[in-house]
Design a protein around this motif. Sequence first.
Motif, short mmCIF file in Angstrom:
data_model
loop_
_atom_site.label_atom_id
_atom_site.label_comp_id
_atom_site.label_asym_id
_atom_site.label_seq_id
_atom_site.Cartn_x
_atom_site.Cartn_y
_atom_site.Cartn_z
N GLU A 17 48.36 16.37 -21.72
CA GLU A 17 47.67 15.08 -21.84
C GLU A 17 46.59 14.94 -20.76
OE1 GLU A 17 48.12 12.23 -23.72
OE2 GLU A 17 46.83 11.00 -22.43
N LYS A 18 46.96 15.29 -19.52
CA LYS A 18 46.00 15.20 -18.41
C LYS A 18 44.81 16.12 -18.64
CE LYS A 18 47.75 12.69 -14.96
NZ LYS A 18 47.03 11.68 -14.28
N MET A 19 45.07 17.30 -19.22
CA MET A 19 43.99 18.28 -19.41
C MET A 19 43.29 18.12 -20.76
SD MET A 19 45.89 21.59 -17.78
CE MET A 19 44.53 22.69 -17.44
N GLN A 20 43.80 17.18 -21.57
CA GLN A 20 43.23 16.98 -22.91
C GLN A 20 43.19 18.29 -23.69
OE1 GLN A 20 41.75 13.77 -24.35
NE2 GLN A 20 43.53 13.41 -23.09
N LEU A 21 44.33 18.98 -23.65
CA LEU A 21 44.43 20.27 -24.33
C LEU A 21 45.48 20.22 -25.43
CD1 LEU A 21 44.40 22.79 -21.36
CD2 LEU A 21 42.90 22.90 -23.36
N THR A 22 45.27 21.07 -26.46
CA THR A 22 46.31 21.22 -27.47
C THR A 22 47.17 22.40 -27.07
OG1 THR A 22 44.30 21.58 -28.77
CG2 THR A 22 46.13 20.53 -29.88
N ALA A 23 48.46 22.29 -27.39
CA ALA A 23 49.41 23.30 -26.94
C ALA A 23 49.03 24.70 -27.40
CB ALA A 23 50.80 22.93 -27.47
N LYS A 24 48.48 24.83 -28.60
CA LYS A 24 48.22 26.17 -29.14
C LYS A 24 47.06 26.87 -28.42
CE LYS A 24 45.15 25.03 -32.99
NZ LYS A 24 44.01 25.32 -32.15
N ASP A 25 46.37 26.16 -27.53
CA ASP A 25 45.29 26.78 -26.76
C ASP A 25 45.75 27.21 -25.37
OD1 ASP A 25 43.59 26.32 -28.88
OD2 ASP A 25 43.01 24.34 -28.15
N CYS A 26 47.05 27.14 -25.15
CA CYS A 26 47.60 27.43 -23.81
C CYS A 26 48.70 28.48 -23.91
CB CYS A 26 48.24 26.18 -23.20
SG CYS A 26 47.19 24.73 -23.21
N ILE A 27 49.01 29.06 -22.77
CA ILE A 27 50.23 29.87 -22.65
C ILE A 27 51.02 29.34 -21.47
CG2 ILE A 27 51.17 32.15 -22.12
CD1 ILE A 27 48.87 33.40 -23.52
N ALA A 28 52.32 29.14 -21.69
CA ALA A 28 53.21 28.75 -20.59
C ALA A 28 53.92 30.00 -20.08
CB ALA A 28 54.23 27.73 -21.09
N GLU B 111 39.08 33.44 -11.03
CA GLU B 111 37.72 33.99 -10.92
C GLU B 111 36.99 33.97 -12.25
OE1 GLU B 111 38.47 37.73 -8.97
OE2 GLU B 111 39.06 36.66 -7.13
N MET B 112 37.74 34.09 -13.35
CA MET B 112 37.12 34.08 -14.68
C MET B 112 36.96 32.66 -15.24
SD MET B 112 38.88 37.42 -16.41
CE MET B 112 37.99 37.27 -17.95
N GLY B 113 37.38 31.68 -14.48
CA GLY B 113 37.19 30.30 -14.89
C GLY B 113 38.18 29.78 -15.92
N LEU B 114 39.34 30.44 -16.05
CA LEU B 114 40.36 29.90 -16.96
C LEU B 114 40.91 28.59 -16.39
CD1 LEU B 114 40.27 32.92 -17.94
CD2 LEU B 114 42.69 32.66 -18.48
N ARG B 115 41.32 27.72 -17.26
CA ARG B 115 41.91 26.46 -16.81
C ARG B 115 43.38 26.71 -16.45
NH1 ARG B 115 40.28 21.87 -20.98
NH2 ARG B 115 40.95 20.55 -19.24
N LEU B 116 43.77 26.26 -15.29
CA LEU B 116 45.11 26.56 -14.77
C LEU B 116 45.86 25.27 -14.45
CD1 LEU B 116 44.17 29.37 -12.18
CD2 LEU B 116 45.05 29.68 -14.50
N ALA B 117 47.17 25.32 -14.64
CA ALA B 117 48.01 24.16 -14.30
C ALA B 117 49.41 24.63 -13.93
CB ALA B 117 48.07 23.19 -15.49
N THR C 20 40.13 32.06 -25.15
CA THR C 20 40.67 32.21 -23.79
C THR C 20 41.68 31.09 -23.54
OG1 THR C 20 38.53 33.04 -23.11
CG2 THR C 20 40.05 32.44 -21.37
N PRO C 21 42.92 31.45 -23.24
CA PRO C 21 43.92 30.38 -23.08
C PRO C 21 43.83 29.68 -21.72
CG PRO C 21 44.93 32.54 -22.77
CD PRO C 21 43.49 32.80 -23.10
N ALA C 22 44.31 28.46 -21.69
CA ALA C 22 44.64 27.83 -20.40
C ALA C 22 46.04 28.31 -20.04
CB ALA C 22 44.61 26.31 -20.55
N LEU C 23 46.27 28.55 -18.76
CA LEU C 23 47.57 29.09 -18.34
C LEU C 23 48.34 28.02 -17.56
CD1 LEU C 23 46.45 32.63 -17.06
CD2 LEU C 23 46.94 31.90 -19.41
N ILE C 24 49.57 27.78 -18.00
CA ILE C 24 50.41 26.76 -17.34
C ILE C 24 51.66 27.46 -16.78
CG2 ILE C 24 51.55 24.53 -17.58
CD1 ILE C 24 49.93 24.03 -20.10
N PHE C 25 51.83 27.35 -15.48
CA PHE C 25 52.91 28.09 -14.82
C PHE C 25 54.04 27.17 -14.37
CE2 PHE C 25 49.18 30.72 -14.33
CZ PHE C 25 49.67 32.02 -14.49
N ASP C 26 55.25 27.63 -14.67
CA ASP C 26 56.44 27.10 -14.00
C ASP C 26 56.41 27.63 -12.55
OD1 ASP C 26 59.21 26.30 -13.55
OD2 ASP C 26 59.72 28.42 -13.82
#
Length: 256
Positions: free
Chosen positions: A168-179, A112-118, A2-8
């Motif tokens: 860095e703040k989320m202690q996440l690796t890029a490949k676990d996220c979608i921008a 609602e599904m508990g994904l990490r968002l930024a 399950t990815p973390a989602l980072i939005f512009d």
Amino acid sequence: MTPALIFDVDGTLADTERDAHLVAFNEAFAEFCLEWYWSETLYGELLAVTGGKERIKFYLDQYLPDFPRPDDLDGFIADLHKAKTKYYNNLIASGKIPLRPGVKRLIQEAHEMGLRLAIATTTTLENVTTLLEASLDPQSVAWFEVIGAGNVVPKKKPAPDIYRYVLEKMQLTAKDCIAFEDSENGLKAASAAGLPTVITINDYTCEQDFTGALVVLDHLGEPDRPFSVIQGDVGTAQYVDVALTKLILTNANKFI
Ligand code: XBP
Ligand code: MG
């Protein structure tokens, strides 16, 4: 996975560039009795430079070389930008600027599904929180673990700094996220930070180069308003939901 989602923000969550930032810049120019007016077309050119203060400086240098510079040019630009931010926030707080198709549905589902968002944006923090509260949900600022905005990093997009800051703040690796981005400058920033990126184009960005994006869509889509796929493969999906983000991330990581 399950990815973390980072939005512009600008152009991705809402068409804030044309419908709000541009309007606010012109209102600030009028307040300062400047005979400057940015048309939609001119603003499209000025968008090459990210950041409002940087954009005003670029405009002066490129379009008004004869404009008499105040002694404290940076102070003058900062005051003008402060007025612009006031007009921008008034407009956004009125709730008149809707989110783009699918944005509310996707973010609500992910929350609602508990994904990490930024959020990773070039614009001022206050502009982001006002938009989220007025157009997404009054409580939605708290849905985002990190809101990376404005001057928290030295270099704005297309530099990757703001994305690196969020990772860095989320202690996440890029490949676990979608921008999620809307512009070439945004894609450059996200890609340089190693992030798989989904693009939703708009009128200002539809001709830009999105080589390297996982998927390019006209918007995120709704069940009754399917997206059009401009680049990439999303199978038979018609709108972006959490299930599709998982599929997109799995496909992206197959090629790493
Ligand atoms: C887009 C931008 C911003 C806004 C202006 O940011 O380039 O500079 O146009 O914002 P993003 P400020 O797409 O990263 O959200 O006037 O607050 O700088
Ligand atoms: Mg943008």
